[in-house]
Every structure is written in C-alpha cells, then in structure tokens.
Scaffold this active site. Structure first.
Site, PDB file in Angstrom:
ATOM      1  N   ASP A  50       0.865  -1.183   0.000  1.00 51.84           N
ATOM      2  CA  ASP A  50       0.000   0.000   0.000  1.00 51.84           C
ATOM      3  C   ASP A  50       0.901   1.232   0.000  1.00 51.84           C
ATOM      4  O   ASP A  50       1.710   1.405   0.907  1.00 51.84           O
ATOM      5  CB  ASP A  50      -0.882  -0.039   1.255  1.00 51.84           C
ATOM      6  CG  ASP A  50      -1.947   1.054   1.274  1.00 51.84           C
ATOM      7  OD1 ASP A  50      -1.837   2.024   0.504  1.00 51.84           O
ATOM      8  OD2 ASP A  50      -2.885   0.934   2.083  1.00 51.84           O
ATOM      9  N   ASP A 103      -3.541   7.105  -3.706  1.00 53.22           N
ATOM     10  CA  ASP A 103      -3.396   6.072  -2.674  1.00 53.22           C
ATOM     11  C   ASP A 103      -3.851   4.774  -3.326  1.00 53.22           C
ATOM     12  O   ASP A 103      -4.981   4.690  -3.825  1.00 53.22           O
ATOM     13  CB  ASP A 103      -4.306   6.482  -1.497  1.00 53.22           C
ATOM     14  CG  ASP A 103      -4.220   5.566  -0.291  1.00 53.22           C
ATOM     15  OD1 ASP A 103      -3.473   4.568  -0.332  1.00 53.22           O
ATOM     16  OD2 ASP A 103      -4.930   5.855   0.698  1.00 53.22           O
ATOM     17  N   HIS A 135     -11.765   6.584   2.140  1.00 51.31           N
ATOM     18  CA  HIS A 135     -11.745   7.940   2.682  1.00 51.31           C
ATOM     19  C   HIS A 135     -11.623   8.985   1.594  1.00 51.31           C
ATOM     20  O   HIS A 135     -11.055   8.736   0.537  1.00 51.31           O
ATOM     21  CB  HIS A 135     -10.551   8.085   3.638  1.00 51.31           C
ATOM     22  CG  HIS A 135      -9.266   7.540   3.071  1.00 51.31           C
ATOM     23  ND1 HIS A 135      -8.329   8.326   2.463  1.00 51.31           N
ATOM     24  CD2 HIS A 135      -8.785   6.268   2.977  1.00 51.31           C
ATOM     25  CE1 HIS A 135      -7.323   7.573   2.047  1.00 51.31           C
ATOM     26  NE2 HIS A 135      -7.566   6.314   2.335  1.00 51.31           N
ATOM     27  N   HIS A 158      -6.773  11.752   4.933  1.00 50.67           N
ATOM     28  CA  HIS A 158      -8.056  11.281   5.460  1.00 50.67           C
ATOM     29  C   HIS A 158      -8.919  12.492   5.783  1.00 50.67           C
ATOM     30  O   HIS A 158      -8.967  12.947   6.911  1.00 50.67           O
ATOM     31  CB  HIS A 158      -7.865  10.400   6.686  1.00 50.67           C
ATOM     32  CG  HIS A 158      -7.262   9.072   6.340  1.00 50.67           C
ATOM     33  ND1 HIS A 158      -5.914   8.867   6.272  1.00 50.67           N
ATOM     34  CD2 HIS A 158      -7.824   7.886   6.009  1.00 50.67           C
ATOM     35  CE1 HIS A 158      -5.674   7.606   5.925  1.00 50.67           C
ATOM     36  NE2 HIS A 158      -6.811   6.985   5.760  1.00 50.67           N
ATOM     37  N   GLU A 205     -11.184   1.216  -0.515  1.00 49.78           N
ATOM     38  CA  GLU A 205     -10.255   0.158  -0.110  1.00 49.78           C
ATOM     39  C   GLU A 205     -10.897  -0.956   0.708  1.00 49.78           C
ATOM     40  O   GLU A 205     -10.861  -0.932   1.918  1.00 49.78           O
ATOM     41  CB  GLU A 205      -9.030   0.730   0.606  1.00 49.78           C
ATOM     42  CG  GLU A 205      -9.286   1.690   1.745  1.00 49.78           C
ATOM     43  CD  GLU A 205      -7.971   2.195   2.352  1.00 49.78           C
ATOM     44  OE1 GLU A 205      -7.047   1.405   2.553  1.00 49.78           O
ATOM     45  OE2 GLU A 205      -7.886   3.401   2.631  1.00 49.78           O
ATOM     46  N   GLU A 208      -6.984  -1.400  -3.358  1.00 48.23           N
ATOM     47  CA  GLU A 208      -7.324   0.023  -3.233  1.00 48.23           C
ATOM     48  C   GLU A 208      -7.010   0.797  -4.512  1.00 48.23           C
ATOM     49  O   GLU A 208      -5.969   0.588  -5.134  1.00 48.23           O
ATOM     50  CB  GLU A 208      -6.537   0.645  -2.068  1.00 48.23           C
ATOM     51  CG  GLU A 208      -6.818   2.130  -1.840  1.00 48.23           C
ATOM     52  CD  GLU A 208      -6.125   2.691  -0.609  1.00 48.23           C
ATOM     53  OE1 GLU A 208      -5.114   2.119  -0.161  1.00 48.23           O
ATOM     54  OE2 GLU A 208      -6.605   3.730  -0.095  1.00 48.23           O
TER      55      GLU A 208
HETATM   56 MN    MN Z   1      -3.645   2.981   1.004  1.00 47.47          MN
HETATM   57 MN    MN Z   2      -6.273   4.666   1.806  1.00 50.15          MN
END
Ligand code: MN
Ligand code: MN
Length: 291
Positions: free
Chosen positions: A80, A91, A153, A161, A185, A277
C-alpha cells in the site's frame, strides 16, 4: 482542486504498482521493497504521500519497515503506497500471495472484485452506504468477511483522510457521495472481520508545531514541517536524514504531543487479511486515477 496534479499522482502510482509486481517475491526484504518503491516514485517525478505499508497476513495495515528491519516477505503481503504532486495525492494497494495457497488467492480475489464492483457503482449522489453494501456482498459472496472497522476515505490537498468515509459494509446512513477525490479500499478476511490496534508502527503525523526544548527534536520538527507538512512520515525516513539519534527526538516529539504515532492494525482473530485500493476522482465523470 488541481485535476492535472491529481491525475499525475495517480499515473505515477499506477506505474510504480506495475514496477513492484515484477520484483516482489517470497523472502524479499521488506526494507528493500519499500526503498525501491519510494525511489521509483521520486524517479517518476512524485513524492511519497505516506510511508510504504508492507503488511503481512493478520497485520491489515500500518506496517512500514524500520531503518534496520530484517523482515522478509511472506504469506499474504499487502503493498500500500501513495504519491503526491505538490500535495495532491493518490493512494493505491494490492495484495500478493507468496505461499501459493488457494485460500489466499480466494481472499485476494474477494477484495479485488469488491473494489471493482464498488468502482463500477460509483457516481455523484449515490449513498456511501450502498457502496459499502456492494463491497460487503461481494466479499461475503467469496465466503469471506469485510473488515468493518477499516474504510475508504476522502482526500484533499496534503490531507489523506479528509471529510467523508467510505464504509466496507452497509451502514444504513443517509450520506451521499459528493464530487471529490476518494480512496476506495476493501479489506477481506476469513476471521472476525475486525482489526484492533497493535504495536507502534513508526509511522507518524504532525499534529502540533508548538516549540520543543531539545535541539534534535527541534531540528526534526522543522524538517517534518518543510518536507512532509501534514502527510504521514516514518522513523526510517528521519533516521536516514539525522541518524539513529533521531529516534530519541521522535520519542520526545510524540510525548510532548507534537506528533501522533499510528499503531499497526491487526485482525482480532489473527486471520489473514487481503486489501485492494484505488483512488477515484468523482466529478461529472468517474476517473480511476491509479488504474
Ligand atoms: Mn492505502
Ligand atoms: Mn487509503
């Protein structure tokens, strides 16, 4: 919002993901994997939006290698990472099975398919609870459980976030998806479907710039403000800049309330967890920036 920079951050993440897929193997050093990812991001013209998370098996998230980490890749490894271009972030995450297990593959498929189905459903003004419902139903359809206390998010400039949460289950709440930048995610497990806080992760975030007496701590604080602003960073990066004396400085900054340290997140029944994600720009059209 700077669409151009958002798209570039997504494109770099996508290229890095394909680069990582080729060299991630069982028993590869996590420290080496993280450093290769983070150098590639810079080579492609971005910066890390947060420390690379390389979480194995029941650790769902927030494991990043320390500066002297000896851990080797194994089991289900979740990779990640994020990219930012002048604070505009992407992300993305994927999971790999490093023990050739049918069960692992099924779990990975569950989170991947849930992500795919959720993205297909996305548009402005849908209920976020319905996005969660699709994720939940897809994962349950694979015989697994979504991890209910982890979620997607919203993201804003220098803010990973921000605002809205995208649940991995149906919540029944009447909250609609607005135009914006979101990370979706899904996490899946065959266990309890919940995580709890584990060991300290070495991942930190700046929460207060108030002055601190110690010289080393003060230098770290200044560097963090300039280099990472309000995005997460890790002890490994600080040790690279200041040497191991920085570890004490980080502790002082945490104790005084300048920094927040995130805990690792561990599945409560110690079952393996998979994650997938993508970052999605929701506007008049839906753009998956990290695909
Ligand atoms: Mn992530
Ligand atoms: Mn994330």
């Amino acid at each position: 919002m700077n669409t151009e920079k958002i798209l570039l951050a997504g494109k770099i993440a996508s290229q890095v993901r394909e680069f990582v897929r080729v060299f991630v193997k069982k028993d590869a050093s996590l420290l080496e994997i993280a450093e290769k990812i983070e150098s590639k991001i810079i080579e492609l013209g971005g910066k890390s939006a947060f420390p690379t998370n390389l979480s194995i098996n029941e650790i769902a998230a927030h494991y990043t290698p320390s500066h002297d980490d000896k851990t080797l890749a194994s089991g289900i490894l979740k990779i990640d990472f994020g990219v930012h271009v002048d604070g505009w972030v992407s992300d993305t995450a994927f999971s790999v099975d490093l023990e050739d297990s049918e069960e692992n593959k099924k779990l990975i498929q569950a989170s991947e398919k849930a992500l795919e189905n959720a993205i297909e459903f996305l548009e402005e003004d849908v209920l976020v609870s319905d996005v969660g419902k699709i994720i939940q139903e897809t994962i349950v359809g694979h015989g697994a459980s979504p991890v209910i206390n982890l979620s997607g998010h919203e993201m804003k400039k220098y803010d990973l976030h921000a605002g809205l949460t995208i649940p991995n289950v149906e919540t029944g709440k009447n909250i609609v998806l607005k135009k914006g930048l979101y990370a979706i995610e899904p996490f899946a497990s065959f266990g309890s479907g919940k995580v709890r806080d584990g060991k300290p992760s070495g991942i930190y975030m700046l929460i207060d710039t108030k002055n601190i007496r110690s010289q080393t701590a003060r230098e770290i604080l200044k560097y963090v403000q300039e280099e990472y602003s309000t995005l997460p960073f890790c002890s490994r990066w600080i040790v690279k800049k200041f040497g191991t004396k920085a570890l004490f400085g980080l502790r002082q900054l945490e104790e005084q309330g300048n920094l927040h340290q995130f805990p690792q997140l561990v599945e409560t029944s110690h079952s393996k967890v998979s994650q997938a994600e993508h970052t999605v720009l929701v506007g008049d059209e839906i753009i998956v920036t990290t695909r």
